[in-house]
Design a protein around this motif. Structure first.
Motif, PDB file in Angstrom:
ATOM      1  N   ASN A  36       5.360  14.233   7.518  1.00 16.83           N
ATOM      2  CA  ASN A  36       5.066  12.795   7.502  1.00 16.83           C
ATOM      3  C   ASN A  36       3.570  12.595   7.685  1.00 16.83           C
ATOM      4  N   LEU A  38       1.387  10.994   6.230  1.00 16.90           N
ATOM      5  CA  LEU A  38       1.005   9.584   6.255  1.00 16.90           C
ATOM      6  C   LEU A  38       2.142   8.846   6.948  1.00 16.90           C
ATOM      7  N   ASN A  39       1.933   8.476   8.177  1.00 20.43           N
ATOM      8  CA  ASN A  39       3.043   7.987   8.996  1.00 20.43           C
ATOM      9  C   ASN A  39       3.295   6.486   8.856  1.00 20.43           C
ATOM     10  N   SER A  40       4.367   6.040   9.460  1.00 17.90           N
ATOM     11  CA  SER A  40       4.735   4.616   9.447  1.00 17.90           C
ATOM     12  C   SER A  40       3.635   3.750  10.059  1.00 17.90           C
ATOM     13  N   HIS A  42       1.398   2.058   8.359  1.00 20.52           N
ATOM     14  CA  HIS A  42       0.255   1.831   7.481  1.00 20.52           C
ATOM     15  C   HIS A  42       0.408   0.463   6.824  1.00 20.52           C
ATOM     16  N   ALA A  51       1.091   5.177  -1.380  1.00 15.87           N
ATOM     17  CA  ALA A  51       1.486   5.661  -0.053  1.00 15.87           C
ATOM     18  C   ALA A  51       2.555   6.741  -0.210  1.00 15.87           C
ATOM     19  N   ARG A  55       2.078  10.828   0.596  1.00 17.03           N
ATOM     20  CA  ARG A  55       2.908  11.562   1.556  1.00 17.03           C
ATOM     21  C   ARG A  55       3.588  12.747   0.863  1.00 17.03           C
ATOM     22  N   SER A  89      -2.947   6.341  10.216  1.00 19.83           N
ATOM     23  CA  SER A  89      -1.582   6.790   9.935  1.00 19.83           C
ATOM     24  C   SER A  89      -1.549   8.274   9.664  1.00 19.83           C
TER      25      SER A  89
ATOM     26  N   SER B  13      -2.830   5.243  16.873  1.00 15.20           N
ATOM     27  CA  SER B  13      -1.925   5.566  15.765  1.00 15.20           C
ATOM     28  C   SER B  13      -1.445   4.275  15.121  1.00 15.20           C
ATOM     29  N   SER B  14      -1.187   4.326  13.848  1.00 13.04           N
ATOM     30  CA  SER B  14      -0.691   3.135  13.157  1.00 13.04           C
ATOM     31  C   SER B  14       0.717   2.773  13.612  1.00 13.04           C
ATOM     32  N   LEU B  15       1.329   3.639  14.395  1.00 19.04           N
ATOM     33  CA  LEU B  15       2.674   3.310  14.883  1.00 19.04           C
ATOM     34  C   LEU B  15       2.664   2.038  15.728  1.00 19.04           C
ATOM     35  N   ASN B  17       1.503  -0.559  14.794  1.00 17.27           N
ATOM     36  CA  ASN B  17       1.574  -1.666  13.845  1.00 17.27           C
ATOM     37  C   ASN B  17       2.990  -1.788  13.297  1.00 17.27           C
ATOM     38  N   THR B  19       5.215  -2.871  11.027  1.00 14.15           N
ATOM     39  CA  THR B  19       5.209  -3.522   9.712  1.00 14.15           C
ATOM     40  C   THR B  19       6.565  -4.125   9.356  1.00 14.15           C
ATOM     41  N   PRO B 499       8.279   4.574   1.230  1.00 17.05           N
ATOM     42  CA  PRO B 499       6.835   4.789   1.406  1.00 17.05           C
ATOM     43  C   PRO B 499       6.411   4.627   2.862  1.00 17.05           C
ATOM     44  N   ASP B 500       7.310   4.129   3.693  1.00 11.50           N
ATOM     45  CA  ASP B 500       6.948   3.820   5.076  1.00 11.50           C
ATOM     46  C   ASP B 500       7.646   4.706   6.096  1.00 11.50           C
ATOM     47  N   ASN B 501       8.247   5.780   5.667  1.00  8.55           N
ATOM     48  CA  ASN B 501       8.990   6.675   6.584  1.00  8.55           C
ATOM     49  C   ASN B 501       9.947   5.885   7.448  1.00  8.55           C
ATOM     50  N   TYR B 518       9.587  -0.487  11.077  1.00  5.83           N
ATOM     51  CA  TYR B 518       8.580  -0.207  10.034  1.00  5.83           C
ATOM     52  C   TYR B 518       9.033  -0.539   8.627  1.00  5.83           C
ATOM     53  N   LYS B 520       9.537  -2.314   5.485  1.00  4.52           N
ATOM     54  CA  LYS B 520       8.921  -3.554   4.995  1.00  4.52           C
ATOM     55  C   LYS B 520       9.850  -4.311   4.055  1.00  4.52           C
TER      56      LYS B 520
END
Ligand SMILES: Cc1cc2nc3c(=O)[nH]c(=O)nc-3n(C[C@H](O)[C@H](O)[C@H](O)COP(=O)(O)OP(=O)(O)OC[C@H]3O[C@@H](n4cnc5c(N)ncnc54)[C@H](O)[C@@H]3O)c2cc1C
Ligand code: SF4
Ligand code: SF4
Lengths: 335, 541
Positions: A36, A38-40, A42, A51, A55, A89, B13-15, B17, B19, B499-501, B518, B520
């Motif tokens: 992962n 590029l993690n959640s 973003h 994106a 990944r 991310s 970390s973007s975590l 955020n 989304t 795309p957002d895991n 997360y 979206k």
């Protein structure tokens, strides 16, 4: 093809995973242990192809290098949505410098690693089509020409999206961008302009060049893996549809990438030392309209009275690709 | 902490955020109803057992299959498989060979001697089942599993109903039927043979039964009016087929005429051929397109040399010949006489014109309603008389084995509830997984596997089974053609394409979950799920 396709296991190798396959046969993305990279969290748009492609590619590179990887990133969507200061991310060593110098930064990192004798740490440089085909082109060509030990990955969404959709040298003819508006005489981006970077990369006779899309995960992963088997300059060009700039539904990103391949508009192939080694055959060939119509950037082609002539010219481009790369194998059409 | 020049914030970390707040629609995992399951009159979870068969776990597949149908080896041979007609894969290339796989799994169970799980704790309730045809057997099986004490009374010398005394051996070998019946009896069901029930209320009272399930089938042959003077040999189809199970084979002669256009007519004509008839001719009023018999069976009969006289009726039957009249179809498709006649040689004429139900045992049962020769039941399979339930050929509906088995199962559930003073209600049905819900791009092309067929010479002279079974490799190949309509088969697509895991993979057998912090709501997983197991749902804003 860099991987052996599996047939008849319900979905064969078409899906991301397949519970009927052995662990070794499964994709990196299907594993719970994927990086992962590029993690959640973003800030990419809903359904962002870039994106996803990033990944896919970087997770595959991490798997191929035993997680010994450094990435340099050009300015662009990928950088902006992933790393607004002070958040990021990225879950890998990652550096951003300027719009146009990702290839040069990659070269520098590779040189530094060489000096330190760290041969196991590999370098990726990445950027969008703007940072690759326009702004960073000089640095990239230099990196190719010197055969620096860097894998450069271009995520091509066919325009400058993060600044509000302006034309790049990867924008296809007739596409509407904010700098190629179909008003008055204009019918969007012109025919006969732009660059085909994969072919330009091949002309440098670097060890490895490949194209891929987010619609064919296994192919993409296999290409990253293959690229990591080489030393020297390598280039992978990934088509990543952009719901915002292309004007298709956020749920249609993968479908658009698939259609780009199935219509012949985006040939998927790999080349070694300047020679094409393999092309991904079209499975079910479709007319270009199927690809163009769902995208509002081509809407003016179909607004009455329509531009059948332009559509025919786009079809001719697809036909040329089919012929040039041998995308359709009539004898073994069944996959 | 001292920070480098011009840096004022710690890296994050973007975590942080979430989304998920962008979302206006959310994906949710669903189980939709596959069309095969929807079409199966026995109510089998076909997609469910194919899922196990795909990975080669045939025992698990068999256990799930027999939740609904205790006779899979039989059904894998004689069922007209409405599931295959409904199968979504037919719109892609050809339907999945559900029936052949069912047979393979049924045969595996017999080969390895798999047994049903032991029955639930005894309830002490007693249920009488009248008739040991498929419907009665199915009800007995389900009732026994629910812990009730079950007695089946069967008028005939052996159990099986029309599966034994109708369907010929070359379609259903008797070892298979015997073995599957024995397995049901093995659950502790009491089977009383040669015990015709003449008065159902008396039987219920005398045997201290708390409820009754009637499944006596339809055994009285319908007759056609043929003018007097028909001195020739006239037989009825069910009687001919029944006598095949006895010691003396029926004497039909060299030239046999069969009258009728259903499956029974074909079975008799094919049987006659095997008994040595030189000519076995079916006389049928209408055209091939209008024939009620199944196309595949007609095809098999024609291959074996059975002849059909289309658009013909028998006007008169003499000593060794019959007179047929040519018919024509009018605008409405109804057969009308033409006045043209023809004579056919015939040593015997077999009437295969359908069967009526023998309702004698129901005389004087208060509340019970009969309509058009069949017994009326409500949605819970209960007749107008409380505590007496009925199913199979004797109630309105299609007359097939699978319908009978389905009635037996449904009746058993209702009897079970009724005995506890409750009413059974069908759980809500899932939305149908219609073809448009699938993303068929992901399935590999794979043509339907064909079952082996016995060579023609042996088909004309012996009663050996005509259609063979799959070998293990073919069975697995065929199972893996299933698209798993509407039910997750763990292909990891949703997990991959987000795309957002925002998809969490829970591990083999446990499927997936969404991380709504997360997600979206882009809908990519919904469009790329091959089997339509994800739905979008508007977010409450
Ligand atoms: C020749 C022929 C071929 C067929 N082929 C097929 C086929 O290939 N596929 C298919 O799906 N269907 C086929 N059918 C239809 C199918 O056999 C019947 O729909 C099915 O058997 C009905 O099941 P049932 O349990 O309701 O009745 P039956 O199978 O008729 O069983 C009723 C049982 O009740 C017993 N009984 C009757 N009266 C009494 C009484 N008073 N007391 C005690 N016992 C009694 C009978 O002896 C019999 O054993 C065929 C039918 C015939 C005639
Ligand atoms: S493909 Fe499978 S689940 Fe779908 S209808 Fe056919 S058998 Fe049923
Ligand atoms: S995409 Fe695959 S794994 Fe996800 S729900 Fe659908 S079938 Fe299951």
């Amino acid at each position: 093809m860099s991987y052996q396709p599996i047939r008849f296991y319900q979905t064969g190798t078409f899906t991301v995973g397949n519970r009927l396959l052995t662990e070794e046969q499964r994709s990196v993305q299907s594993g719970r242990e994927r990086t992962n990279s590029l993690n959640s969290g973003h800030r990419a748009c809903q359904g962002c192809g870039e994106a996803l492609g990033a990944r896919y590619a970087i997770d595959a590179a991490m798997a191929a290098t035993n997680r010994q990887l450094v990435a340099a990133n050009a300015t662009g969507c990928l950088e902006v949505f992933s790393t607004p200061y002070p958040e990021t991310s990225w879950q890998i060593p990652w550096i951003h410098s300027l719009f146009g110098n990702a290839a040069a930064v990659g070269t520098g990192i590779a040189a530094a690693l060489q000096v330190q004798g760290k041969r196991d740490v590999r370098v990726v440089a990445q950027g969008g089509d703007g940072g690759t085909t326009d702004i960073g082109f000089g640095c990239l060509s230099g990196m190719f020409e010197r055969n620096d030990d860097v894998l450069y990955i271009c995520y091509d969404n066919e325009a400058y999206m993060n600044t509000g959709v302006q034309r790049s040298s990867a924008t296809p003819p007739t596409a509407r961008t904010n700098t190629t508006m179909p008003v008055g005489e204009s019918t969007g981006a012109r025919f006969g302009q732009g660059k085909n970077l994969p072919l330009i990369a091949m002309a440098h006779e670097i060890p490895y060049v490949a194209t891929a899309t987010v619609a064919e995960l296994r192919d993409l992963e296999a290409k990253v893996r293959r690229a990591m088997e080489f030393r020297g300059a390598r280039y992978i060009h990934v088509l990543v549809p952009c719901p915002l700039g292309w004007g298709h539904g956020s749920a249609e990103t993968i479908k658009m990438a698939r259609l780009a391949h199935e219509t012949g508009l985006f040939p998927v192939f790999e080349a070694e030392h300047g020679e094409v080694k393999h092309v991904s055959k079209i499975r079910r060939q479709l007319p270009v309209e199927d690809y163009l119509k769902p995208q509002t950037r081509f809407a003016h082609l179909f607004k009455p009275p329509g531009h059948a002539d332009l559509v025919a010219r786009i079809q001719a481009l697809a036909d040329r690709n089919v012929k040039r790369f041998g995308l359709v194998d009539h004898a073994e059409e069944a996959t | 902490m001292k920070k480098p020049f011009a840096i004022t914030l710690d890296p994050g970390s973007s975590l942080a955020n979430h989304t998920g707040s962008w979302r206006t629609v959310r994906p949710v995992y669903v189980d939709r109803l596959p069309p095969c399951n929807d079409a199966c009159p026995s109510g089998e979870n076909i997609q469910g057992w194919l899922f196990h068969a795909e990975s080669g776990d045939y025992e698990k597949a068999w256990r799930l299959m027999t939740e609904a149908n205790p006779l899979p080896a039989c059904m894998g041979r004689v069922c007209y498989h409405p599931c295959e007609t409904a199968c979504n894969r037919a719109q892609l290339d050809e339907c999945v060979g559900v029936n052949a796989i069912e047979r393979f799994i049924g045969d595996e169970a017999l080969k390895y001697g798999w047994k049903f799980a032991p029955v639930a704790k005894a309830t002490g309730m007693r249920v009488l089942v009248v008739g040991a045809g498929p419907s009665g057997l199915s009800a007995a099986y389900q009732l026994a599993r629910a812990g009730h004490t079950v007695t089946i009374r069967e008028a005939g010398p052996l159990a099986g109903g029309m599966m034994r005394f109708g369907i010929p051996k070359y379609r259903l070998p008797r070892e298979v039927l015997d073995a599957e019946i024995a397995r049901i009896v093995g659950l502790g069901v009491t089977l009383e043979l040669n015990s015709k029930v003449d008065d159902v209320l008396a039987a219920k009272r005398d045997g201290h039964f708390d409820a009754v399930f009637l499944a006596v089938g339809a055994h009285i042959a319908k007759r056609a009016y043929l003018p007097a003077g028909s001195a020739g040999k006239m037989l009825d189809a069910v009687a001919v087929l029944r006598s095949m199970e006895g010691a003396d084979q029926p004497l039909l002669g060299r030239r046999v005429v069969v009258y009728g256009g259903g499956n029974t007519a074909l079975d008799v004509a094919r049987t006659a051929k095997r008994l040595g008839a030189e000519e076995s001719v079916i006389v049928y009023r209408r055209t091939r397109e209008k024939m009620p018999a199944h196309e595949s069976e007609l095809e098999e009969a024609l291959q074996e040399g059975v002849l059909v006289k289309w658009l013909s009726t028998i006007r008169e039957a003499g000593e060794s010949s019959i007179t047929v009249e040519k018919m024509t179809l009018d605008d409405k498709g109804i057969a009308q006489p033409t006045g043209e006649f023809e004579t056919l040689q015939a040593d015997s004429v077999v009437l295969a014109l359908g069967q009526d139900v023998d309702l004698a045992l129901l005389d004087g049962v208060p509340g019970l309603e009969i309509d058009g020769g069949v017994v009326k039941v409500d949605a819970n399979m209960m007749t107008g008389h409380a505590g007496i339930f009925a199913g199979g050929d004797m109630v309105p509906g299609e007359r097939t084995v699978t319908v009978g088995i389905g009635h037996g199962k449904l009746a058993a559930r209702n009897i079970d509830a009724w005995l506890r003073g409750e009413t059974w209600t069908h759980p809500p049905r899932h939305e149908l997984a219609s073809f448009d819900k699938l993303n068929t791009w992901y399935y590999s092309d794979a043509p339907k596997a064909q079952r082996p067929v016995l060579d023609i010479v042996r088909r004309q002279s012996t009663f050996d089974e005509v259609v063979g079974g799959f070998d293990p490799a073919t069975a697995q190949f065929e199972a893996r053609r299933c698209l798993s309509c509407g039910n997750c088969f763990e292909c990891d697509n949703c997990y991959g394409v987000c795309p957002d895991n925002a998809v969490i993979k829970l591990g083999a057998g446990n499927r997936y979950a969404f991380n709504y912090d997360y997600c979206k709501g882009c809908g990519l997983c919904v469009s790329e799920c091959p089997c339509g197991a994800i739905r979008t749902q508007p977010e409450e804003i």
